[in-house]
Structure formats: C-alpha cells, structure tokens
Write an enzyme that holds these catalytic residues in place. Structure first.
Site, PDB file in Angstrom:
ATOM      1  N   GLU A 152     -33.545  23.681 -23.771  1.00  0.00           N
ATOM      2  CA  GLU A 152     -33.561  24.087 -25.173  1.00  0.00           C
ATOM      3  C   GLU A 152     -33.052  25.522 -25.336  1.00  0.00           C
ATOM      4  O   GLU A 152     -32.526  25.885 -26.383  1.00  0.00           O
ATOM      5  CB  GLU A 152     -34.997  23.973 -25.712  1.00  0.00           C
ATOM      6  CG  GLU A 152     -35.062  23.412 -27.121  1.00  0.00           C
ATOM      7  CD  GLU A 152     -36.471  23.028 -27.534  1.00  0.00           C
ATOM      8  OE1 GLU A 152     -36.836  21.864 -27.325  1.00  0.00           O
ATOM      9  OE2 GLU A 152     -37.203  23.867 -28.062  1.00  0.00           O
ATOM     10  N   LYS A 206     -34.967  15.811 -36.852  1.00  0.00           N
ATOM     11  CA  LYS A 206     -36.186  15.945 -37.667  1.00  0.00           C
ATOM     12  C   LYS A 206     -35.869  15.613 -39.116  1.00  0.00           C
ATOM     13  O   LYS A 206     -36.661  14.967 -39.800  1.00  0.00           O
ATOM     14  CB  LYS A 206     -36.721  17.384 -37.586  1.00  0.00           C
ATOM     15  CG  LYS A 206     -37.325  17.762 -36.262  1.00  0.00           C
ATOM     16  CD  LYS A 206     -38.045  19.097 -36.403  1.00  0.00           C
ATOM     17  CE  LYS A 206     -38.468  19.653 -35.074  1.00  0.00           C
ATOM     18  NZ  LYS A 206     -38.943  21.026 -35.148  1.00  0.00           N
ATOM     19  N   HIS A 258     -37.186   7.556  -2.845  1.00  0.00           N
ATOM     20  CA  HIS A 258     -36.917   6.123  -2.745  1.00  0.00           C
ATOM     21  C   HIS A 258     -36.265   5.580  -4.013  1.00  0.00           C
ATOM     22  O   HIS A 258     -36.218   4.378  -4.212  1.00  0.00           O
ATOM     23  CB  HIS A 258     -38.221   5.377  -2.440  1.00  0.00           C
ATOM     24  CG  HIS A 258     -38.850   5.861  -1.166  1.00  0.00           C
ATOM     25  ND1 HIS A 258     -38.635   5.254   0.050  1.00  0.00           N
ATOM     26  CD2 HIS A 258     -39.641   6.937  -0.920  1.00  0.00           C
ATOM     27  CE1 HIS A 258     -39.290   5.923   0.993  1.00  0.00           C
ATOM     28  NE2 HIS A 258     -39.901   6.951   0.424  1.00  0.00           N
TER      29      HIS A 258
END
Ligand code: PA5
Length: 440
Positions: A288, A431, A317
């Site tokens: 960010e 948003k 793995h």
C-alpha cells in the site's frame, strides 16, 4: 543489533549481477553516493507527510492511558476483548498477538473481527460470552464499512444478551481520530471511552499508537517493551553510516533488485506459525505504501513490487517448485526464531522404520530449523537472492524492533522510488463502487 539477527548482505547476494552487468554491491555503493542522507530527507518532510510514527517509540500519555483502560476492562470482569478494525487498524495487533501467544504462556483472548465474513461473525457470537467481553472499535476515519458494520452488530448482540445500556457503554472503547469523524461524534453522544489515533500517523504505521497498544495491553503484552525495542532499533540504526543502517539496506536492496535486476516480487518466507502474521502486516505496509501510479512530482511511476507471504515448511510443498525453477524475479526474505519458546522433543516409538531413523533425537523446532536451512541453502544454490531476519528471542522488544525496521525501510524505499509512501489513492475506487451497490 542484539534484538535482531540480520543477514542482509551475503557474498552470494552482493555478487549478484544486475541488468547492466554491475554487481549488487557496486550498485549499492553508487546508490549511497547518489542519494546520501535519506533519513534527513525523510524528516525534512515533517508537516507534509504524516511522520508521527518516527516518535511513537519514545512513548507518551497514550501508553499509560492504554494500560489504564485495559486494566479497567479486566477489573470490570472482561476476560476477552472483541476488536473491530481492518487493514492498518488490525494487522499490527494480530501480528504481535499471534507471535506472543505461545503454548504454556497464553495471552488473554483477543477476537479480532477484520471482515464482514458471515461465518466469522457467526462463529464469534457462538463462542464469545458477551457479558464478559470488552468491545474495542478501531477506525481512524471513523466510517469504514467493514469495521462499523461489525461493531454495530456486536453492540446489538450485547444488548440482546441482557446487559444494561450503561454496562455496555462502560465496555466500549472507541479508538479514532482525536478531533473529528463519525466515530468520535458517536462516542461523545453515547458516553464511550475513547483513545486517539494521532493525525500525523497513517493506518499502516499505527501499531504503536492506541490502535495496537490497547488490545495488546489487554491481552497481557508488555507494551513498554514493544516500544523500547522499536526505540532501541531506531537509535542504533541512525548512529550507523547510511550503508550500514539495516533499514536503508533493505530499502536499497529491494529498490535496486527491482528496477535494475528484474525482481518484481518480494517473498517473506516465514518459519514459525506464530510469526506468519508478521508477513501479512508487512505485505500491507509494502504494497500500500510503495505501489503508486504517480511520483511525488506528478509524473508517471507505475512501480510496485508484489509482496508474498510463504509459510515454512508447509509452503515448501506448494510454492517452492516455483521459487526454485520458475522465473528468477523474486527476492526471498527468510524470517524465523533463533529459539523456540515451546519445543518438546519428538515422542517416537522405540522401533522406527530405518528410513525415518534420522528424525530420532530431534524436537519439532529442530526439524523446522532444518527445513529452514534446507530451503534457504537450496535457493542460494539455485542462484536466487536471499536475505535473513531472525529473532534471537521472540519477545515484545524484538517484535517492536522488527516492525520499526520495516516502517523505516518502507519510508526510505518511498524516497528512492520518489513516491509518497503515506497515501493510498488506489484503495478508494472499490470503496466507492461498494457503497454505490449497497445504496442502490
Ligand atoms: O493503512 C491504511 O490507511 C488502511 O489500511 C487503513 O488502516 C484501513 O483502511 C482502515 O481504516 P480506518 O482506520 O479509517 O477504518
């Protein structure tokens, strides 16, 4: 540096060739000459950039306030704290809590609601004995959708549990902007206790404000030690010449390898499950802060390195094949503990298949350490760039130091990339669309 064991410049790493044929070591020297005194350039931005986090390790009245409020909740019968917050208002707390909540030394329960996931909130309400919970709502802006929705839902649930309004009000602490915002207004109207998030500290840099300190103090973390570790780190780092300052080294390493070495992703390979959320906290800080469309002067930037968290040994793995044989476009930061607080020897039967006899005499910790070394050495052998940050001991002081290291490194990287590391314009659009959908 006693609190952290940092290996940021192995021979293999420093000899790595960049696109122009120079070694990384040569490029680091050149960068240091071209961009001297980065810390002074950073502090010269005071007033323009929110740099209050540089002073937080020296403490202030909010530290005592957090301890007092935590004690008040405990004394009033709260055995768990429900915390509503998201992003910078949750990740630091979760990371420190998870690192320190160890078998044999459990912390007081913190239940962090950092999503509007229906399952998460339903499970929490099934589990929590609301009458013995405090409720800490944390939002600097005071109006974040996820946080406020969860908070009101929990408030309603408390009312439904038969607690009186006065009792509920005494259990709520609102952590928010000291002067303004919806949550501040609500707290005033409802008589909730409040704690401040200083105006000059951004969300992802706020773990050492009341955002992190109140819930951690409630849980039983020694918050003064968290701050003293951060302080010790910063003091020590700033005494060193720039090229020896570990925060500068990390910033410069990422910057050069990214722009001159084709390294577009940075992996935190974390060994020790309790430490994995540190990787999540750092992922937000790096992503960010540094991925920006424009530079400080308004010209196009388009930079941004993809932060990834890998959990050792489990992800050996799954992801390790990519890391070993996929594109050489990642930098690997290994994170682990030098000592495990709880490390029982393996309980094994007397007769083990011969092929497995080599695990005899080991503890789980020593197996994890061996997996760490095996993966690190294999990556180095494959010519991949690797550095290491180890906690000689996982305690509040060391965690404080590690977090301040990365906050400084992020700010320095912002200066190198010439972007503002303290805003997040790209977060806003989703948003807006979300709000439109919900309003329709
Ligand atoms: O780093 C940031 O600024 C964000 O991650 C915020 O912390 C997050 O969006 C939550 O914001 P607020 O504290 O205003 O609810």
């Amino acid at each position: 540096m006693d609190l952290l064991d940092l290996k940021l410049g192995s021979e293999a790493l420093l000899n790595r060739r960049l696109n122009d044929g120079r070694s990384l070591a040569e490029a680091l020297d050149a960068l240091n000459s071209a961009q001297p005194a980065l810390h002074e350039r950073l502090t010269a931005q005071r007033g323009k950039w929110p740099l209050g986090w540089l002073d937080l390790p020296w403490g202030g009245s909010w530290v005592e306030d957090c301890n007092e409020q935590a004690l008040r909740l405990i004394d009033s019968g709260c055995s768990a704290l429900l915390v509503c917050g998201i992003g910078g208002s949750a990740l630091g707390t979760q990371a420190v809590y998870s690192a320190l909540d160890q078998p044999g030394r459990p912390l007081r329960p913190l239940l962090v609601v950092d999503n509007v996931d229906p399952g998460q909130i339903a499970r929490l309400l099934e589990w929590a004995e609301l009458k013995s919970c405090g409720l800490n709502v944390i939002s600097k802006s005071g109006e974040t959708l996820e946080t406020m929705a969860a908070f009101f839902h929990l408030l309603q649930a408390m009312e439904g549990s038969g607690m009186s309004r006065e009792e509920i009000a005494s259990r709520v602490i609102a952590t928010t902007d000291p002067l303004q915002g919806l949550l501040r207004e609500l707290a005033g109207a409802q008589g909730w206790q409040t704690l401040p998030v200083p105006g000059d500290v951004g969300g992802r840099f706020s773990v050492f404000t009341s955002v992190g300190l109140l819930p951690l103090a409630f849980a039983g973390v020694d918050i003064e030690s968290l701050l003293s570790g951060a302080r010790e780190f910063q003091q020590e780092a700033l005494k060193l010449p720039q090229p020896e300052n570990p925060a500068w080294q990390l910033a410069a390493l990422h910057y050069i390898l990214h722009l001159q070495g084709g390294i577009s992703a940075t992996v935190q390979y974390v060994y020790g499950d309790g430490l994995v959320l540190l990787g999540d906290w750092l992922r937000q800080l790096w992503a960010e802060s540094l991925a920006k469309a424009t530079m400080v002067d308004g010209s196009d930037s388009g930079v941004g390195q993809t932060p990834v968290v890998a959990r050792g040994s489990t992800d050996q793995h799954s992801q390790n094949q990519l890391y070993m044989e996929g594109p050489d476009d990642k930098l690997y930061g290994f994170v682990t503990a030098g000592r495990w607080a709880h490390d029982p020897p393996l309980a094994l039967p007397e007769q083990l298949p011969e092929k497995l006899d080599y695990i005899r005499g080991h503890s789980f910790g020593s197996l994890l350490d061996a997996c760490y070394c095996g993966t690190r050495d294999a990556l180095v052998e494959a010519g991949r760039p690797v550095y290491e940050t180890t906690f000689p001991q996982v305690d509040a002081e060391a965690l404080g130091a590690w977090m301040q290291l990365w906050m400084l490194a992020t700010a320095y990287a912002g200066l190198l990339y010439n972007v503002n590391p303290f805003d997040q314009p790209g977060v806003e659009r989703s948003k807006v669309i979300t709000r439109e959908r919900l309003t329709r």
